[in-house]
Motif scaffolding. Sequence first.
Motif, PDB file in Angstrom:
ATOM      1  N   LYS A  45       0.829  -1.207   0.000  1.00 12.69           N
ATOM      2  CA  LYS A  45       0.000   0.000   0.000  1.00 12.69           C
ATOM      3  C   LYS A  45       0.862   1.255   0.000  1.00 12.69           C
ATOM      4  N   ARG A  46       1.905   1.277   0.840  1.00 13.65           N
ATOM      5  CA  ARG A  46       2.772   2.455   0.923  1.00 13.65           C
ATOM      6  C   ARG A  46       3.569   2.660  -0.364  1.00 13.65           C
ATOM      7  N   LEU A  47       3.907   1.555  -1.042  1.00 18.28           N
ATOM      8  CA  LEU A  47       4.593   1.673  -2.332  1.00 18.28           C
ATOM      9  C   LEU A  47       3.662   2.234  -3.396  1.00 18.28           C
ATOM     10  N   ALA A  48       2.465   1.685  -3.477  1.00 16.88           N
ATOM     11  CA  ALA A  48       1.522   2.091  -4.508  1.00 16.88           C
ATOM     12  C   ALA A  48       1.125   3.558  -4.386  1.00 16.88           C
ATOM     13  N   CYS A  49       1.012   4.063  -3.142  1.00 16.52           N
ATOM     14  CA  CYS A  49       0.577   5.457  -2.957  1.00 16.52           C
ATOM     15  C   CYS A  49       1.751   6.431  -2.967  1.00 16.52           C
ATOM     16  N   GLY A  50       2.984   5.928  -3.051  1.00 19.80           N
ATOM     17  CA  GLY A  50       4.147   6.800  -3.125  1.00 19.80           C
ATOM     18  C   GLY A  50       4.748   7.184  -1.795  1.00 19.80           C
ATOM     19  N   GLU A  51       4.219   6.650  -0.701  1.00 21.65           N
ATOM     20  CA  GLU A  51       4.757   6.983   0.613  1.00 21.65           C
ATOM     21  C   GLU A  51       6.152   6.410   0.802  1.00 21.65           C
ATOM     22  N   LEU A  52       6.395   5.209   0.261  1.00 21.59           N
ATOM     23  CA  LEU A  52       7.732   4.626   0.275  1.00 21.59           C
ATOM     24  C   LEU A  52       8.474   5.058  -0.983  1.00 21.59           C
ATOM     25  N   GLY A 102       3.187   1.005  -7.945  1.00 20.76           N
ATOM     26  CA  GLY A 102       3.323   2.414  -8.325  1.00 20.76           C
ATOM     27  C   GLY A 102       4.367   2.606  -9.406  1.00 20.76           C
ATOM     28  N   PHE A 103       4.716   3.855  -9.648  1.00 20.23           N
ATOM     29  CA  PHE A 103       5.660   4.197 -10.705  1.00 20.23           C
ATOM     30  C   PHE A 103       7.070   4.310 -10.119  1.00 20.23           C
TER      31      PHE A 103
END
Length: 534
Positions: free
Chosen positions: A260-267, A283-284
């Motif tokens: 989740k944190r990867l997909a939303c850009g938090e990580l 994510g990108f």
Amino acid sequence: RHVLVSTPTASGKSLIYNVAVLEEILRNPNAKALYVFPLKALEQDQMKALAPWLQYLGNGQIQAAIYDGDTTHYQRKKIRSHPPHILFTNPDMLHRGILPYHEQWRGLLSDLRYIVLDEVHTYRGIFGSHVNQIIKRLKRLCTFYGAYPQFILISATISNPGLFGATLIGEEVTVVEDSGSPRAGQHFLFFNPTLSSNFSAARLFADCIHHGFRTIAFTQSRKVTELMHLWVSQLSPRLSQKVSSYRAGFLPSERREVEKRLACGELLGVISTSALEMGIDIGFLDICLLVGYPGSIINTWQRGGRVGRGGKESLIVLIAKPDALDQYFMKHPKELFERTFEAAFLDPQNPHVVKAHLPCAAKEMPLTVNDSEVWGKELVTHLETLEVEGTLARSAEGEEVWYSVIRTPHLKVDIRTTGETFTIFEKTNGQAIGTIDGIRALKECHPGAVYLHRGEQYQVVELILNKKDIIVERARVNYFTRPRSEKETEILSVTNSRPVAQFIVREGRVKVTEYITGYEKRALPGQELLGVHP
């Protein structure tokens, strides 16, 4: 016709089966589809991708649900009593939680129209042989309930998609290999460090993130994954909350959190084993670090395909290790781009795997000689062998029928690992922090070992073999541990041989015995040897 789609990453393969399945269900509201993914994370990811489609159709017109080891008992009962139009699962749950209780799944199996197998290139080798047997059992039950589903197979690029797909499901497949999807430019860098490749990769990983590039690093082992995470946190403490490791052995909640944190850009970055190699939405990303050659062209480009999505240019860096193959590519970089994709193989007749699954099939529905249509002409020989071993029992009169003597044979067949799973508990609060399979537990979680988990150090206090528990406590030490072992290889028999060039190649059976003799303490971060124990 059964279909296999073999195209590069990010080419829209999931759209193919979702459109076909949704169209069929809209035309026939009783139709069902079974989506099988090799990883739980893929189930969650594809369920999330399907959700907008279901929401657009509205009013719960088409329902979908996940049924796997993380599904609560309440949800499992609810799903069994009212099967959704689309059921997401994995080979493990299909083997242990659906096929053995097929009477409770009559509503799904009798109306099953599509079976989608995603990431089928992972079903190679012994794991593929197990999945092949599970598919045979599934098709046998579908036939019993009057359903003849169409298979849709999704794969990364391999050199033999038609043969591999037909071997996996036991029927001919139509192959689609053309891809018209656009792709941005991708740069490739060969990096041959003079110092430790793992530590050099950690430094490069931190530098990439410092310069604003979201980065993923793929390692070849769980230990290296955790060491790199620890080194990055030490080299740049302000990144400690912005990067994470990812590997097998995490608790489900930890996996979901990282995804989740990867997909939303938090990580900003992640260090992973092959666990993130497949099409999970992370994510990108801009840069992919390959810490050592992944072992095959398939895996190299599959991992490299995790970056450069969304029309952005990307970079892949191959960080060489000292071994011969890595160094060969450093000296001959063109070879990496000129080599064709490898073929994928599995053995559908592996006698050890077949004999492991036949008691499962007999428990689901008694076996007869007519089942040779599914298992081939060797079936009766296997059945008689299992009868002598006391695993199956034959009917005393009338038509020959074989029954399972074991009450739950499915639980005795592990389709992925050897040995049982151990749970790791923190001593102070009794909280589970992860899991590890039996072989790794004995090698990496012995008393005195340092267990690394998401950048934290834990010292193993106790290994409880009869309970399959490992007790650890938090530690702050300036070293990590590495097992020392010796291997003996014994040739048991030679079944075939032939000359190749100046050599004679032999096929046969070997026995490999590994003895764990102790463990090393190595310094952080330099990896110098500090001592050998015991």
